[in-house]
Design a protein around this motif. Structure first.
Motif, PDB file in Angstrom:
ATOM      1  N   ARG B 239     -17.224 -17.017  15.447  1.00 11.51           N
ATOM      2  CA  ARG B 239     -16.473 -15.862  15.931  1.00 11.51           C
ATOM      3  C   ARG B 239     -17.216 -14.561  15.701  1.00 11.51           C
ATOM      4  O   ARG B 239     -17.012 -13.603  16.428  1.00 11.51           O
ATOM      5  CB  ARG B 239     -15.116 -15.806  15.244  1.00 11.51           C
ATOM      6  CG  ARG B 239     -14.212 -16.936  15.660  1.00 11.51           C
ATOM      7  CD  ARG B 239     -12.829 -16.761  15.104  1.00 11.51           C
ATOM      8  NE  ARG B 239     -12.167 -15.597  15.680  1.00 11.51           N
ATOM      9  CZ  ARG B 239     -10.921 -15.289  15.411  1.00 11.51           C
ATOM     10  NH1 ARG B 239     -10.217 -16.013  14.577  1.00 11.51           N
ATOM     11  NH2 ARG B 239     -10.369 -14.228  15.963  1.00 11.51           N
ATOM     12  N   ASP B 240     -18.031 -14.490  14.668  1.00 10.90           N
ATOM     13  CA  ASP B 240     -18.671 -13.211  14.390  1.00 10.90           C
ATOM     14  C   ASP B 240     -20.039 -13.106  15.050  1.00 10.90           C
ATOM     15  O   ASP B 240     -20.921 -12.436  14.559  1.00 10.90           O
ATOM     16  CB  ASP B 240     -18.777 -12.973  12.881  1.00 10.90           C
ATOM     17  CG  ASP B 240     -19.445 -14.122  12.171  1.00 10.90           C
ATOM     18  OD1 ASP B 240     -19.643 -15.177  12.826  1.00 10.90           O
ATOM     19  OD2 ASP B 240     -19.771 -13.984  10.984  1.00 10.90           O
ATOM     20  N   ARG B 241     -20.187 -13.792  16.210  1.00  5.18           N
ATOM     21  CA  ARG B 241     -21.509 -13.774  16.835  1.00  5.18           C
ATOM     22  C   ARG B 241     -21.889 -12.386  17.319  1.00  5.18           C
ATOM     23  O   ARG B 241     -23.058 -12.027  17.383  1.00  5.18           O
ATOM     24  CB  ARG B 241     -21.580 -14.778  17.976  1.00  5.18           C
ATOM     25  CG  ARG B 241     -20.713 -14.472  19.154  1.00  5.18           C
ATOM     26  CD  ARG B 241     -20.725 -15.613  20.150  1.00  5.18           C
ATOM     27  NE  ARG B 241     -19.615 -15.479  21.079  1.00  5.18           N
ATOM     28  CZ  ARG B 241     -19.674 -14.723  22.171  1.00  5.18           C
ATOM     29  NH1 ARG B 241     -20.749 -14.045  22.444  1.00  5.18           N
ATOM     30  NH2 ARG B 241     -18.638 -14.642  22.968  1.00  5.18           N
ATOM     31  N   GLY B 242     -20.869 -11.563  17.680  1.00  6.44           N
ATOM     32  CA  GLY B 242     -21.161 -10.199  18.117  1.00  6.44           C
ATOM     33  C   GLY B 242     -21.865  -9.440  17.010  1.00  6.44           C
ATOM     34  O   GLY B 242     -22.920  -8.815  17.213  1.00  6.44           O
ATOM     35  N   LEU B 243     -21.304  -9.537  15.824  1.00  6.86           N
ATOM     36  CA  LEU B 243     -21.887  -8.857  14.678  1.00  6.86           C
ATOM     37  C   LEU B 243     -23.277  -9.422  14.384  1.00  6.86           C
ATOM     38  O   LEU B 243     -24.234  -8.695  14.158  1.00  6.86           O
ATOM     39  CB  LEU B 243     -20.969  -9.039  13.469  1.00  6.86           C
ATOM     40  CG  LEU B 243     -21.462  -8.409  12.165  1.00  6.86           C
ATOM     41  CD1 LEU B 243     -21.612  -6.906  12.324  1.00  6.86           C
ATOM     42  CD2 LEU B 243     -20.507  -8.734  11.026  1.00  6.86           C
ATOM     43  N   ARG B 244     -23.371 -10.793  14.433  1.00  9.09           N
ATOM     44  CA  ARG B 244     -24.653 -11.403  14.069  1.00  9.09           C
ATOM     45  C   ARG B 244     -25.753 -11.091  15.070  1.00  9.09           C
ATOM     46  O   ARG B 244     -26.910 -10.971  14.710  1.00  9.09           O
ATOM     47  CB  ARG B 244     -24.487 -12.908  13.934  1.00  9.09           C
ATOM     48  CG  ARG B 244     -23.722 -13.278  12.676  1.00  9.09           C
ATOM     49  CD  ARG B 244     -24.090 -14.651  12.240  1.00  9.09           C
ATOM     50  NE  ARG B 244     -24.029 -15.559  13.367  1.00  9.09           N
ATOM     51  CZ  ARG B 244     -23.249 -16.621  13.431  1.00  9.09           C
ATOM     52  NH1 ARG B 244     -22.488 -16.919  12.425  1.00  9.09           N
ATOM     53  NH2 ARG B 244     -23.246 -17.381  14.489  1.00  9.09           N
ATOM     54  N   SER B 245     -25.332 -10.913  16.348  1.00  7.20           N
ATOM     55  CA  SER B 245     -26.358 -10.646  17.353  1.00  7.20           C
ATOM     56  C   SER B 245     -27.007  -9.286  17.099  1.00  7.20           C
ATOM     57  O   SER B 245     -28.109  -9.023  17.570  1.00  7.20           O
ATOM     58  CB  SER B 245     -25.766 -10.711  18.761  1.00  7.20           C
ATOM     59  OG  SER B 245     -24.932  -9.597  18.971  1.00  7.20           O
TER      60      SER B 245
END
Lengths: 218, 325, 212
Positions: B239-245
């Motif tokens: 779910r936190d892929r936005g942050l990780r990207s």
């Protein structure tokens, strides 16, 4: 050599004290008696050493020492010391069953998964409950394999014990050899071999029945 | 280059482990195969060195079908690292590392000398040479495993969950050293993991496989985070892929406002702040600073450590929004 | 006892030599047979249980019965030493083949896989990797087999072949304690020395087992 002694119905007549069925019964009797006395002595000691870890040296070396004792020498020593009779032979047989029973009881307790014992304590079991409900059932497979070894040992040694005057199936072998009656010797060899195999199978069956299926993998 | 051409593996009993997989693993790069258990990632890896042979399809190394080559010879030319290292318990660390060169016909002496150098390369001192594997910690065993795989200087390395049996601190260390080593060596590496974070951190390319052995997406980590091919990949990536990207985006273009209202020392360096960032850092670092700093601002510093700009959470939010449009 | 030994040292010495040879020859034969047999039981896993069960049955046959039964199968004379050697070889194989199989099975499959992946072929892998790792288990089995063989030989004296066992029968017939004691002590000491030698060999060839 031939099978005539084995196939002669007279040798299977239970009313004849020297017949094969009676020899089997007395053989089993000596075996059971020695195992019983040996277990009464060796089990508590082995369990205690395994449980506390005190005296591990004795338990580890008992097995090897017992194996290195020549059975015939021990039998003849006892009889020479104490005279003919059941008692000296029984002492020798008992001395021989103690090491495997003791060592396996020790090994069974030592090889317990400590996390399981720890969990049992953590759940609030008392020491006695931990021993009887967790430790003993888990140690059972190793203990019983030691017991099976001990049983094989006595069946074999009880055969040899005919040479120092004990009854049982060894009589067929020893007496047959003495008078060059090889048919009798062969009969003795076959019956005692079959008995040993059956006793082992019987104990294997018991093992199967009383060891939890959950422990079968080990 | 390692090429999978429409590869299928069906195990006796009928379970399909790999289902029509076509894939190209570029030379000199790290390609990570990732997916849940039962996705066929390990089977795929093991087909490269013929530990498993495909049911149909072909696997080529630089254009040559692996099944046309003698399995043992092929394997001696491919490094292999596995989860618990699989070290030989009966051989010293040095002799473990010397294994493949000896198999290839080197004398024990030559192989040992070379092995010593490799131990150093993976960060182990010469004291370890005479020890047995049982005397090493998990991280050290894994280093020996890597040294052993590198011993014959193979162009290709296969790594099956190489870092998953060690604790997180050691794992982070091993990751960093692994990337440094790869920068020097430029091997063609195929790695299997179930850990998507590890895949994103280490992979030049990531192949996401789904249960049943089908390829879900093959992309760079950045593309994977930015544009997951479907719901499966999206949920696997997390779910936190936005942050990780944001860790793939540089902070160089991020506008800053003049330094004002923070305490500086004589050289212009900020005083008493937990963290600062530079133009080389990622947007993820800046985001973290903005969230965690007491005043809600992150301080940018120049090469000399002097503060040269501020970013507030409004600035950051505006910048991120402007990037999307 | 010292008196007995000085008066009979030739008889005792000869009995001791015979005892050693009757006990150790079967160990050599048994070991040579057990290695391939144990390997086969692992290589072809369907063989494992039938083989182990057969050996279990053979092992449970009392030695005296086997000594006198073998002539029927082998066509040897009842009083031939071959019977004792073959019988003890059977026990040795029954014990060791299983130990070899269990030793090989105890090798961590991950290690075997790693060896395969590094390009070992089957035979070299067996010699370089699997056998050495199985060695501690195999040698432990060899200790048991050696010690029990040494004590079993004396039963052979009931059919006239028994090394130190002959001291037992002689003492028993004469109701004379000394030869029996000497025989027991020598037999036990022999077993202890043989055991010690195997332990020392084991320490020398498996240094990794003492690491960690």
């Amino acid at each position: 050599m031939n099978f005539s002694y084995l196939t002669d119905p007279a040798h299977w007549d239970p009313s004849n004290p020297g017949s094969i069925p009676n020899l089997i019964l007395s053989h089993l009797g000596y075996t059971a008696l020695a195992l019983l006395i040996g277990a009464v002595i060796a089990l508590p000691v082995g369990l205690y050493i395994g449980h506390t870890g005190k005296g591990s040296f004795i338990a580890i070396n008992a097995g090897n020492a017992g194996r290195s004792l020549p059975t015939l020498g021990l039998l003849m020593l006892m009889v020479t010391l104490l005279g003919l009779g059941l008692l000296p032979v029984l002492i020798a047989l008992t001395v021989l069953v103690i090491p495997p029973i003791l060592t396996s009881a020790y090994a069974g307790m030592r090889n317990l998964d400590h996390r399981v014992v720890d969990a049992a304590r953590g759940m609030g079991m008392r020491p006695w409950q931990v021993l009887t409900r967790v430790e003993l059932p888990m140690a059972l497979p190793i203990m019983l394999s030691g017991f099976r070894n001990a049983a094989l040992q006595v069946v074999a040694t009880a055969t040899v014990a005919a040479a120092v005057g004990l009854g049982g199936l060894g009589r067929l072998l020893i007496d047959g050899l003495a008078v060059n009656d090889y048919s009798r010797v062969l009969a003795g060899a076959i019956v005692v071999a079959a008995l040993a195999v059956l006793v082992d199978l019987f104990l294997a069956l018991i093992q199967r029945l009383i060891v939890s299926p959950g422990l079968k993998g080990s | 280059m390692i090429t999978f051409e429409d590869v299928v593996k069906v195990y006796p009993g009928g379970a399909t482990a790999v289902d029509h997989l076509s894939l190209e693993l570029p030379t000199g790069k790290i390609t990570v195969l990732v997916g849940p258990s039962g996705c066929g990632k390990t089977t795929s890896l093991r087909m490269i060195n013929r530990m498993v042979d495909p049911t149909s399809g072909r696997i080529l190394i630089d254009g040559r079908d692996v099944t046309q080559q003698d399995a043992a010879q092929l394997r001696r030319g491919i490094g292999y690292v596995i989860q618990h290292a699989g070290l030989f318990p009966h051989r010293t660390v040095l002799d473990n590392v010397a294994t493949v060169p000896v198999l290839l016909g080197k004398t024990r002496r030559e192989a040992r000398t070379a092995a010593l150098g490799l131990l150093e390369r993976v960060g182990l001192t010469a004291d370890f040479a005479k020890r047995y594997p049982a005397q090493l910690g998990g991280g050290q065993q894994q280093r020996v495993g890597v040294a052993r795989a590198l011993a014959a200087d193979p162009p290709i390395m296969l790594m099956d969950e190489p870092f998953s049996a060690v604790d997180p601190v050691v794992r982070a260390q091993l990751h960093a050293e692994f990337l440094r080593l790869q920068q020097d060596l430029g091997k063609t590496i195929a790695m299997v993991t179930h850990d998507i974070d590890e895949a994103i951190k280490l992979g030049d390319h990531v192949a996401v496989l789904r249960t049943g052995g089908r390829l879900a997406q093959f992309a760079t980590p950045r593309e994977l985070l930015a544009a997951p091919a479907d719901d499966f990949v999206a949920s696997f990536v997390g779910r936190d892929r936005g942050l990780r990207s944001l860790s793939f985006d540089s902070a160089a273009e991020l506008p800053v406002r003049p330094v004002d209202g923070i305490e500086l020392d004589d050289a212009g360096r900020p005083v008493g702040l937990p963290g600062v960032f530079t133009k080389d850092d990622s947007l993820r670092v800046v985001t973290d600073l903005v969230i965690s700093s007491p005043g809600g601002v992150a301080v940018r510093v120049g090469p000399d450590g002097a503060a040269d700009g501020l970013v507030s959470h409004h600035d950051l939010a505006d910048y991120l929004a402007s990037r999307r449009s | 006892m010292i008196q007995y030994l000085t008066n009979n040292h030739e008889i005792v010495w000869q009995a001791l030599q015979e005892h050693l040879y009757l006990a150790l020859l079967p160990i050599l034969f048994g070991f040579a047979i057990s290695l391939p047999l144990g390997y086969l039981a692992v290589r072809f896993s369907w063989l494992y249980h039938p083989l182990i069960n057969t050996f279990g049955v053979l092992y449970s046959i009392p030695s005296l019965a086997l000594f006198v039964f073998l002539p029927v199968i082998l066509g040897t004379k009842v009083l031939s030493p071959v019977n004792v050697v073959v019988a003890l070889t059977v026990y040795t194989v029954a014990l060791l083949a299983r130990t070899v199989a269990d030793g090989l099975r105890s090798v961590d499959p991950v290690v075997v896989q790693a060896a395969t992946a590094m390009g070992y072929r089957r035979t070299r892998r067996l010699i370089d990797v699997e056998l050495p790792i199985a060695l501690p288990v195999v040698l432990a089995g060899l200790r048991v087999a050696t010690v029990s063989n040494i004590s079993l030989v004396s039963v052979g004296s009931l059919i006239g072949i028994g090394g130190l066992g002959q001291l037992f029968t002689r003492g028993f017939q004469l109701f004379y304690l000394e030869p029996i004691l000497v025989g027991i002590i020598l037999s036990v000491v022999l077993a202890a020395i043989a055991d010690l030698i195997i332990v020392l060999v084991q320490r020398a060839v498996t240094p990794w087992t003492r690491a960690a």
